[in-house]
Design a protein around this motif. Structure first.
Motif, mmCIF file in Angstrom:
data_model
loop_
_atom_site.group_PDB
_atom_site.id
_atom_site.type_symbol
_atom_site.label_atom_id
_atom_site.label_comp_id
_atom_site.label_asym_id
_atom_site.label_seq_id
_atom_site.Cartn_x
_atom_site.Cartn_y
_atom_site.Cartn_z
ATOM 1 N N LEU A 45 -2.039 -4.967 5.969
ATOM 2 C CA LEU A 45 -2.342 -4.950 4.546
ATOM 3 C C LEU A 45 -3.814 -4.648 4.323
ATOM 4 C CD1 LEU A 45 -0.306 -8.062 3.305
ATOM 5 C CD2 LEU A 45 0.427 -5.672 3.473
ATOM 6 N N ASN A 76 -3.700 -5.000 -1.294
ATOM 7 C CA ASN A 76 -2.511 -5.799 -0.979
ATOM 8 C C ASN A 76 -2.841 -7.284 -0.953
ATOM 9 O OD1 ASN A 76 -2.212 -3.291 1.466
ATOM 10 N ND2 ASN A 76 -1.062 -3.262 -0.433
ATOM 11 N N SER A 109 2.342 -1.384 -0.322
ATOM 12 C CA SER A 109 2.365 -1.748 1.103
ATOM 13 C C SER A 109 3.458 -1.009 1.859
ATOM 14 C CB SER A 109 2.552 -3.257 1.256
ATOM 15 O OG SER A 109 3.678 -3.699 0.529
#
Length: 758
Positions: free
Chosen positions: A243, A247, A325
């Motif tokens: 991430l 994110n 993501s």
């Protein structure tokens, strides 16, 4: 007044609801929370996460200078295009910031993400990457200028007075850009091209996050903490499949909505508690997804087949809402799930005064964690070429992870290190590393090994297809064992001795091993928790397969549950996991119940909760018990979208270069690929590419005599002679004799490293 239990924030006398569900708790901080929060804030200051006042002033100066540059640029191009003098005088461009700088969580030396918004006649190709690039290249304060026009989001990278800048461009349909332009309005996207929509998205999402959190200060402190934690634990990298900054910001913002009155200490603890229990691929959303009036596609697995295959959906809150993501793979999701579990255990230990903040932020010992690694070395002839080459290779490294796991039927798991390493003794060179381990819970058959030569060859082929490839740009992939790891990967170039003080990870590993019953097979030696994580991934794919079989025009067949089947072209078997029959039947029943619950229609329409979820109103009573919190999290995950996950996502992403199996490389590619040479060739061994599944699996990679390094420390991965595979991925040809060395990874050597060095 907001309705009871609704997360609200006072906005000019108007109560604003935050989030698509009720908060889990409206409880305020305790004295313990206040003490631990002060400790956390001091810890973050002491480790240097806050920039100095001098650096903050310099950043402001650089942004002011950049705004002046783009204003001069747009006037120059308006005059060159023959616009009348009035339009020339009114011509304007404007700089916006987004990302960590706009969120207020950037640290010393961090990049500033910026967006240049220009009028309709200022083109991206000719004017932004042409004239503006020329202007910047002539300025002495601008260094390391690097345009990337072909990126998914085109960007110009450079340093201005030593401050790193990432500059995007958005061309609006306006003739004149007003100085008070509000880009949060959806109308700004009218008639915008895809690249402009993507470029605007960063600013629009960042501003929306700040609007949707109940307390910006608490959000910032918590996000600083989680960003630092993710970097220390090696799970901060979008390009590597983990991430990135946006994110983590979205995940933290959701926790702030669920606990609107909590201080950072409690927010950090609940971050791990919530996401440890989160059943991916249930999406994380800060607000309802709106269709909008411009017809742009938004994330919706009920309509868009590709969206059903996202593993860890984290949805952006600004129109058009998208999954931020999509790079997450089954491998990186497994690693992050383990880290969430570890963080939750430490936070619980902190509450019992058995751990502190230092424990939570212990770095992950990547080069002690595995027994086998892949080392990817790249080099070029000059700094500019290396910079370009690095950017391209980094963007492709995730494909290597996907290929390895797919071609080994998920039996060989990969852990990419989210960063590069440089050897001072080798200029114009850098290295990347990937940990390798056999999947936990699978019985080990002695002597069986993985042969991933063809997999590596496909990866190198795709990398060498770089449009801007130049002589000197090379890539080498080698297998290196932990005990022979090059010294330049360690701080100060010195291999550390075993730490005298036990870390949380080592204590946790020892506790897990001691809890195992005597006589359990090697397949379970690494602990039940890791096996449970692997099982969850497998069960998710199994549920997805069942759902896809009933909803996608019968694309998949159920088949005999005791036999091997194909799931998206990847071989899977009902007995791969190796779990006891009773445990498996219970798991199947649980998965079936959960799937039925999801499919039964606990959906949220237009962000409105159904009556079942609304019963879960938070109160100002005593803090929830863990059982009540678990129930609350389950309710939150009952909607609003049903998603399903299979390896089809990975197949789709590999589609662009998979045809390589049936192609013969031209002499130019051969010249580049054949530059890989073995370090030595003195001994011979035989490796079979059998994977321990039932029924047996025939590999498509070929096998035969190999030449390995005499020391056994570094083995160049070379391809088998190419064989044309059948449509199902298996080869019908007999094994061929190899002239190059291959990787020899024994099943017995691919477990997670123990406390002993090898």
């Amino acid at each position: 007044m907001g309705s009871p239990g609704i997360s609200t924030r006072n906005n000019g006398g108007k109560q604003q609801r935050l989030g698509i569900t009720e908060p889990i708790s409206l409880g305020g901080p305790t004295e313990y929370d206040e003490i631990k929060t002060r400790e956390l804030e001091k810890f973050l200051r002491d480790v240097g996460l806050h920039e100095s006042q001098e650096e903050a002033v310099l950043r402001e100066e650089v942004l002011g200078r950049l705004d002046q540059i783009v204003k001069n640029w747009v006037k120059a191009i308006s005059r060159s295009k023959g616009l009348n003098e009035q339009l020339v005088q009114e011509a304007n461009a404007k700089i916006f910031t987004f990302g960590s700088y706009r969120l207020g969580v950037h640290g010393p030396g961090a990049d500033i993400d910026t967006l240049c918004v220009g009028p309709r006649y200022a083109t991206r190709e000719e004017d932004f990457f042409g004239e503006l690039y020329r202007m910047l290249s002539e300025m002495p304060e601008v260094t390391e200028l690097h345009p990337v026009p072909d990126a998914h989001v085109p960007v110009m990278k450079f340093k201005c007075k030593g401050v790193s800048i990432d500059l995007l461009y958005a061309k609006l349909s306006l003739w004149v850009i007003p100085e008070d332009l509000d880009i949060s309005q959806d109308s700004i996207l009218q008639n915008a091209d895809e690249q402009t929509v993507r470029s605007l998205n960063g600013c629009r999402v960042t501003d929306q996050i700040l609007r949707l959190v109940p307390n910006i200060r608490n959000f910032r402190t918590t996000l600083r903490c989680m960003r630092f934690w993710a970097k220390r634990r090696g799970v901060y990298s979008n390009v590597a499949g983990f991430l990135g900054g946006i994110n983590w910001a979205l995940l933290v913002a959701r926790i702030c909505q669920l606990y609107p009155n909590a201080l950072p200490n409690m927010l950090v603890s609940r971050f791990f508690r919530v996401y440890t229990q989160w059943r991916w691929p249930n999406p994380v959303m800060l607000c309802a997804i709106e269709e909008g009036s411009l017809g742009l596609q938004v994330w919706d697995p009920r309509r868009n087949p590709k969206d059903r295959f996202h593993l860890m959906p984290i949805i952006t809150p600004a129109y058009p809402c998208m999954n931020s993501s999509y790079n997450v793979s089954s491998s990186t999701l497994r690693i992050m799930t383990e880290e969430f579990q570890r963080g939750n255990e430490i936070c619980e230990a902190m509450e019992a005064n058995k751990a502190d903040w230092d424990t939570l932020f212990e770095p992950f010992s990547f080069f002690e964690a595995y027994k086998n690694y892949l080392q990817i070395d790249i080099n070029a002839e000059n700094e500019d070429d290396l910079r370009n080459w690095k950017g391209w290779v980094e963007s492709r490294l995730r494909q290597l992870t996907l290929k390895i796991e797919r071609h080994t039927y998920n039996m060989l798991q990969c852990h990419p290190h989210p960063g590069e390493f440089t050897d001072k003794c080798r200029p114009l060179h850098c290295s990347y590393f990937m940990g390798l381990q056999r999947k936990q819970g699978v019985p080990v058959n002695d002597g069986e090994q993985f042969d991933i030569r063809l997999t590596v060859e496909e990866f190198k082929h795709s990398v060498n297809m770089y449009n801007l490839w130049k002589p000197g740009m090379e890539i080498h992939v080698t297998h290196v064992k932990r005990r022979n790891m090059p010294s330049f990967v360690f701080p100060s170039g010195i291999r550390p001795s075993r730490p005298s003080k036990a870390t949380w990870d080592s204590r946790r590993s020892s506790a897990e091993k001691s809890s195992e019953c005597k006589g359990v097979s090697d397949a379970f030696d690494d602990g039940r928790k890791r096996k449970r994580i692997d099982d969850n991934v497998a069960n998710t794919m199994k549920v997805a397969k069942s759902f896809a079989g009933s909803s996608l025009n019968g694309e998949f067949n159920e088949g005999n549950p005791s036999a091997g089947v194909f799931v998206g072209g990847v071989f899977a078997s009902a007995n791969l996991i190796g779990e006891p029959k009773e445990e498996k039947e219970e798991s199947n029943r649980t998965d079936g119940i959960n799937n039925i619950k999801s499919l039964a229609g606990n959906l949220v329409q237009n962000g409105e909760l159904n009556s079942q979820t609304k019963d879960l109103s938070a109160t100002n009573d005593a803090p929830f018990s863990k059982e009540a919190e678990k129930l609350a999290i389950e309710k939150i995950m009952s909607g609003p979208y049903v998603t399903n996950q299979t390896l089809l996502q990975e197949l789709d992403e590999l589609e662009d270069d998979f045809e390589y199996r049936n192609q013969v490389k031209d002499s130019g590619v051969n010249a580049k690929v054949s530059s890989v040479e073995s370090t030595s060739a003195n001994t011979t061994a035989t490796s079979l590419a059998n994977v321990p599944v039932s029924p047996p699996v025939t590999s498509s990679y070929g096998a035969g005599p190999s030449t390995s390094c005499p020391s056994g420390d570094l083995e160049e991965l070379e391809p088998a002679e190419l064989v044309a595979p059948l449509s199902n991925g298996f080869s019908s040809t007999a094994p061929v004799v190899q002239q190059k060395p291959l990787i020899r990874l024994s099943f017995t050597s691919l477990g997670k490293a123990s406390g002993k060095s090898t």
